[in-house]
Design a protein around this motif. Structure first.
Motif, PDB file in Angstrom:
ATOM      1  N   SER A 492       0.824  -1.209   0.000  1.00  0.00           N
ATOM      2  CA  SER A 492       0.000   0.000   0.000  1.00  0.00           C
ATOM      3  C   SER A 492       0.857   1.258   0.000  1.00  0.00           C
ATOM      4  O   SER A 492       1.335   1.703   1.039  1.00  0.00           O
ATOM      5  CB  SER A 492      -0.915   0.007   1.235  1.00  0.00           C
ATOM      6  N   THR A 493       1.014   1.853  -1.178  1.00  0.00           N
ATOM      7  CA  THR A 493       1.770   3.111  -1.213  1.00  0.00           C
ATOM      8  C   THR A 493       1.002   4.244  -0.551  1.00  0.00           C
ATOM      9  O   THR A 493       1.600   5.154   0.016  1.00  0.00           O
ATOM     10  CB  THR A 493       2.083   3.528  -2.657  1.00  0.00           C
ATOM     11  N   SER A 494      -0.325   4.208  -0.632  1.00  0.00           N
ATOM     12  CA  SER A 494      -1.117   5.299  -0.067  1.00  0.00           C
ATOM     13  C   SER A 494      -0.993   5.342   1.456  1.00  0.00           C
ATOM     14  O   SER A 494      -1.000   6.428   2.057  1.00  0.00           O
ATOM     15  CB  SER A 494      -2.580   5.166  -0.480  1.00  0.00           C
ATOM     16  N   GLU A 495      -0.871   4.184   2.091  1.00  0.00           N
ATOM     17  CA  GLU A 495      -0.675   4.191   3.539  1.00  0.00           C
ATOM     18  C   GLU A 495       0.727   4.675   3.893  1.00  0.00           C
ATOM     19  O   GLU A 495       0.929   5.270   4.961  1.00  0.00           O
ATOM     20  CB  GLU A 495      -0.932   2.795   4.106  1.00  0.00           C
ATOM     21  N   ALA A 496       1.690   4.444   3.005  1.00  0.00           N
ATOM     22  CA  ALA A 496       3.023   5.013   3.217  1.00  0.00           C
ATOM     23  C   ALA A 496       2.971   6.532   3.097  1.00  0.00           C
ATOM     24  O   ALA A 496       3.552   7.256   3.915  1.00  0.00           O
ATOM     25  CB  ALA A 496       4.009   4.422   2.212  1.00  0.00           C
ATOM     26  N   VAL A 497       2.286   7.020   2.079  1.00  0.00           N
ATOM     27  CA  VAL A 497       2.104   8.468   1.935  1.00  0.00           C
ATOM     28  C   VAL A 497       1.445   9.036   3.189  1.00  0.00           C
ATOM     29  O   VAL A 497       1.857  10.079   3.717  1.00  0.00           O
ATOM     30  CB  VAL A 497       1.260   8.787   0.683  1.00  0.00           C
ATOM     31  N   ILE A 580      -6.466  -0.536  -1.795  1.00  0.00           N
ATOM     32  CA  ILE A 580      -5.324  -0.578  -0.876  1.00  0.00           C
ATOM     33  C   ILE A 580      -4.271   0.451  -1.270  1.00  0.00           C
ATOM     34  O   ILE A 580      -3.387   0.777  -0.480  1.00  0.00           O
ATOM     35  CB  ILE A 580      -4.718  -1.997  -0.808  1.00  0.00           C
ATOM     36  N   ASN A 581      -4.387   0.984  -2.499  1.00  0.00           N
ATOM     37  CA  ASN A 581      -3.475   2.042  -2.917  1.00  0.00           C
ATOM     38  C   ASN A 581      -4.138   3.419  -2.957  1.00  0.00           C
ATOM     39  O   ASN A 581      -3.579   4.371  -3.495  1.00  0.00           O
ATOM     40  CB  ASN A 581      -2.867   1.701  -4.281  1.00  0.00           C
ATOM     41  N   VAL A 582      -5.358   3.499  -2.361  1.00  0.00           N
ATOM     42  CA  VAL A 582      -6.047   4.782  -2.190  1.00  0.00           C
ATOM     43  C   VAL A 582      -6.198   5.117  -0.711  1.00  0.00           C
ATOM     44  O   VAL A 582      -5.976   6.251  -0.290  1.00  0.00           O
ATOM     45  CB  VAL A 582      -7.433   4.764  -2.866  1.00  0.00           C
ATOM     46  N   LEU A 583      -6.571   4.131   0.091  1.00  0.00           N
ATOM     47  CA  LEU A 583      -6.885   4.398   1.498  1.00  0.00           C
ATOM     48  C   LEU A 583      -5.645   4.824   2.283  1.00  0.00           C
ATOM     49  O   LEU A 583      -4.544   4.382   1.958  1.00  0.00           O
ATOM     50  CB  LEU A 583      -7.546   3.177   2.139  1.00  0.00           C
TER      51      LEU A 583
END
Length: 679
Positions: A492-497, A580-583
Motif C-alpha cells: 500500500s503506497t497510499s498508507e506510506a504516503v 489498498i493504494n487509495v486508502l
C-alpha cells in the motif's frame, strides 16, 4: 528529528521471543546502535544470509565464503514480472582456511553496504554502481567462477584488464589495481597471490563505446554513499570515493526525472543497463541533487468544499459521530485500531472545515479515550513496547508472535500502523493543545520509530535512520525482518504516503518546521515513486507489454518482482488493488492521484470487477471516490447506494471528498493542485 527540547520518552523495554539475533551477521561495533529492519540488504542478515538482494544493476548473493553476482534476465507474463538470478560470476578465495564461514556486515549507509568475507575479501556494494568492487586486504589467491562456460579470456598487455566471454552471451570485464596473473579452465579463473582492488562489470552492450566508458571510469570506485537533506524538497547523494578520476554511477528513471539541472553531473544518455525498475542510465559526478515537486501539507481539502453540500455533509457527520459511542472498538490489532482512530480524527477535521463545531467535543473525548491507553501503557492486551536488540517499537502481541499485528513485532508495516496513530494524535493535539503538550514525548517517540534522520553511531537515537524509507528507490518498504527471495516489498503506497503526511501534520501542530520540511519531502518522494512504479498507465513502457496490458495498479511491489496479487486477495479482485493504494482518503490523496487520465484508466479497469459476487462495500467506496474526480455526479449517486464503508472510512468522508472536487483540469488531463501550477 525534533530540534526542540522536551522530556524524551521510551516505551517500556521488552524482550521479544520471535526476533532474530542481529549479532550473527553485523560487526560487533555496529551492535550498540539501532539497526536497519527494512533495508535494501536485509536478506544478508536474516537466517543463513544467503538469499539474494538487488543492488542495481546486479542481484548479489553471499554464501559459503563466496559472493555471486548476477546480471539478471527478466521474466514476464500478465500476472507478474521478476528478475531471474543465476550465478554469472562467483568470487571467493581459493585458499580460504574457513570455507564455510558466513559474511559480516562491517558498515552500511543509505546507498551502500560493506560486506566482508573474512579474512581477506571486502566488497563495497554501492547501489547504482556498474562495477562490483572487491578489496583484497592481504595476499590471497582468488577464484572467479561461473555456472556458464568461458568461451574467451583476453588480457591486456599490462594484465590489469581481462575480458571474459561466456557461452550465455554475456561479456564481463575484470579490472585490477595492479598486474595480476590469471589462468582459466572451462568455468573457473584462478589467480596468483594478489592484494589490491578488483572491479568486475558486465558489458551490457556489444557496442565498443560501452567498453570504452567502463575502461575510462574503472579507476575511481565508491566505498560508501549517503543522502543529505539540505534544501527544502531536495536530497543530495554524496559518495565517498577512492582511486582516481571521475565517478560513474547509474540512475533509475525517477532519479533522471528529479535530477537538478544545476547540479554538476553529466548524464550519459546512451550508457544504459536493464532493470526491473526501468533503464538505468550512466551519470558521472561525485554528488547528485534530486529536487522533488513541493507538496503543501494541508489539514483540509485543497480547493474547499462546495457550500451547497454542507447540509448533506452535516447530516452524515452527526450520524457518524453518534455512531462513535454506539460502536465500541473491539479489535486489539494495532493496525485496525489505528485506522479507527484516524477515521474519527477525519470527522473532526471535516467538522472544522465546514464550521460545524458542535460535534468536536464528542470526537475529542473519543480520541482521548482511544489514544491515551496506547501512549500510557494501560491498553491491556496490547500496547507499544521498546525492543533494544534492533532498536524500535514493537507491540505486546508482536513480541511473542511473529504474525501478531501483521508482523509489527518483526518490524513489518511500522509506518502504516504508526501513521494512523500519528494522524489521530496530530488532530487531537490541534483541537486540544493542553493534551498535545502532555503527550508530546510519546508522540515524538512513535514518530521517531520510522522518521529518525540521525544515524545511531553518531547520536543517542534509540531508532535507526528512516526505518522504512529507501533513499535510493525513493519509497518505503514494509516487510521487516522476514527473509524473502525477492527482497523487501510494499503493498500500500497510499498508507506510506499517509505516514509521512501525518508526521508533517504533527510537525505543523507542534510548530516543528524541521519535521514539516523533512516529512513533506518524504511525502513528495513517496508520491513520485508511487506514480512511477505502482501506477501502471496504458501507454507505459516501463514494464513488459503483457504485464502492462493487464494491470493498471500494482498488487505487491518487491525489490526484485512486480506482482498483480495482494497479500490478502487474488489479482482478479481489482477493487482491492485499487482500494489498498487509495486508502485512507485524505487531502493528500488528490496529489497522489493528480493525473486524471490515469485515474480514468484505473477506474475503467476496476469497474467490471464490482459485478463479482461478494465484493465488499468498503472497497466499492474507494473506486467511486476516484471516479468522482472526473464523473462527480455519477460517483455521488453510487456512493449514496453504499450500505457499509471501509473501517477507516465513513459516508461523511466520502461526501467531503466528492464535494471538494474541482473541475480545474489542464490539457493533459491533470488537476492543477495547490493553485499555483499544473503538475
Amino acid at each position: 528529528m525534533n530540534r526542540h527540547t522536551f522530556r524524551p520518552f521510551t516505551f517500556p523495554e521488552t524482550h521479544s521471543t520471535v526476533l532474530p539475533d542481529p549479532s550473527s551477521f553485523f560487526s560487533p561495533n555496529l551492535l550498540s546502535s539501532p539497526l536497519p529492519t527494512n533495508s535494501f540488504f536485509q536478506n544478508f542478515v536474516l537466517k543463513n544470509g544467503d538469499q539474494p538482494e538487488y543492488i542495481h544493476p546486479y542481484l548479489i548473493k553471499s554464501s559459503l565464503s563466496s559472493l555471486s553476482v548476477s546480471y539478471p534476465s527478466l521474466f514476464s507474463n500478465p500476472s507478474f514480472t521478476y528478475q531471474i538470478f543465476s550465478s554469472d560470476i562467483t568470487i571467493s578465495g581459493s585458499n580460504n582456511p574457513n570455507p564455510n564461514q558466513t559474511h559480516v556486515i562491517s558498515s552500511f549507509n543509505d546507498l551502500s553496504v560493506t560486506l566482508d568475507l573474512k579474512p581477506s575479501l571486502r566488497f563495497f556494494l554501492v547501489r547504482g554502481s556498474p562495477y562490483i568492487t572487491c578489496q583484497v586486504l592481504q595476499n590471497l589467491k582468488l577464484s572467479i567462477s561461473t555456472i556458464h562456460a568461458i568461451l574467451n579470456f583476453v588480457p591486456n598487455l599490462a594484465k590489469t584488464k581481462f575480458k571474459i566471454s561466456l557461452n550465455n552471451g554475456q561479456t564481463w570485464i575484470l579490472y585490477s589495481s595492479s598486474p595480476i596473473n590469471l589462468t582459466r579452465d572451462v568455468s573457473k579463473i584462478l589467480s596468483d597471490e594478489f592484494c589490491g582492488i578488483i572491479r568486475i562489470a558486465i558489458l551490457p552492450n556489444s557496442d565498443s563505446r560501452f567498453e570504452s566508458v567502463l575502461d575510462r571510469f574503472s579507476t575511481c570506485y565508491p566505498v560508501s554513499g549517503h543522502a543529505v537533506f539540505t534544501e527544502p524538497f531536495c536530497v543530495e547523494y554524496k559518495w565517498e570515493k577512492k582511486g582516481w578520476g571521475d565517478l560513474l554511477m547509474l540512475a533509475n528513471p525517477l532519479h533522471i526525472r528529479l535530477l537538478d539541472d544545476d547540479c554538476d553531473v553529466k548524464v550519459l544518455d546512451d550508457f544504459k543497463y536493464n532493470s526491473i525498475d526501468g533503464e538505468l542510465v550512466g551519470v558521472v559526478g561525485d554528488s547528485w541533487v534530486l529536487e522533488t515537486d513541493p507538496v503543501s501539507i494541508t489539514w483540509h481539502s485543497i480547493k474547499g468544499v462546495r457550500l451547497e453540500a454542507y447540509p448533506q455533509i452535516i447530516d452524515a457527520l452527526v450520524q457518524d459521530v453518534n455512531d462513535l459511542d454506539s460502536n465500541a472498538i473491539e479489535t486489539t490489532s494495532s493496525y485496525f485500531f489505528g485506522k479507527l482512530v484516524a477515521r474519527a480524527a477525519r470527522l473532526a477535521l471535516i467538522a472544522e472545515e465546514i464550521g460545524y463545531l458542535d460535534v468536536i467535543p464528542k470526537i475529542k473525548r473519543y480520541l482521548k479515550d482511544t489514544i491515551e491507553p496506547w501512549l500510557d501503557g494501560t491498553f491491556g492486551s496490547n500496547g507499544f513496547l521498546y525492543d533494544k536488540s534492533w532498536g524500535g517499537i514493537i507491540t505486546k502481541q508482536g513480541s511473542n508472535d511473529s504474525g501478531g499485528d501483521f508482523g509489527f513485532g518483526v518490524y513489518n508495516d511500522h509506518h502504516f500502523h504508526i501513521g494512523y496513530f500519528l494522524y489521530g494524535i496530530a488532530v487531537l493535539a490541534k483541537i486540544d493543545s493542553f493534551w498535545g503538550r502532555k503527550y508530546r514525548p510519546q508522540a515524538y517517540s512513535l514518530m521517531a520509530d520510522f522518521m529518525t534522520l540521525s544515524r545511531g553511531g553518531h547520536s543517542n537515537s534509540k531508532y535507526p535512520r528512516l526505518r522504512c524509507f529507501d533513499l535510493w528507490k525513493l519509497h518505503s518498504w514494509a516487510s521487516g525482518l522476514t527473509e524473502f527471495a525477492d527482497g523487501r516489498n510494499q503493498e500500500s503506497t497510499s498508507e506510506a504516503v499517509n505516514a509521512y503526511y501525518s508526521a508533517a501534520l504533527m510537525g505543523l501542530v507542534y510548530g516543528d518546521t524541521h519535521l514539516v520540511a523533512v516529512a513533506s519531502l518524504l511525502t513528495s518522494m513517496e508520491i513520485h515513486a508511487s506514480q512511477t512504479w505502482w501506477h501502471v498507465k496504458e501507454d507505459d513502457t516501463l514494464y513488459a507489454a503483457d504485464f502492462t496490458r493487464e494491470n493498471r495498479v500494482m498488487g505487491v511491489l518487491w525489490a526484485n518482482k512486480r506482482d498483480s496479487g495482494l497479500w490478502f486477495a487474488p489479482a482478479e479482485w481489482k477493487e482491492c488493488r485499487l482500494g489498498i493504494n487509495v486508502l485512507p482518503l485524505l487531502p493528500i490523496t488528490e496529489v497522489l492521484f493528480s493525473d486524471v487520465e490515469y485515474v480514468r484508466q484505473l477506474v475503467n479497469w476496476t469497474l467490471p470487477a464490482l459485478g463479482r459476487e461478494g465484493v465488499g462495500e468498503g472497497w466499492k467506496g474507494f473506486v467511486y471516490a476516484l471516479e468522482g474526480i472526473y464523473e462527480n455526479e455519477i460517483a455521488l449517486e453510487k456512493i449514496r447506494t453504499l450500505t457499509a464503508y471501509d473501517d477507516g472510512n465513513t459516508l461523511t468522508n466520502l461526501l467531503w471528498w466528492i464535494f471538494s472536487r474541482d473541475d480545474c483540469e489542464d490539457g493533459n488531463g491533470k488537476h492543477c493542485w495547490f493553485g499555483h501550477y499544473c503538475h
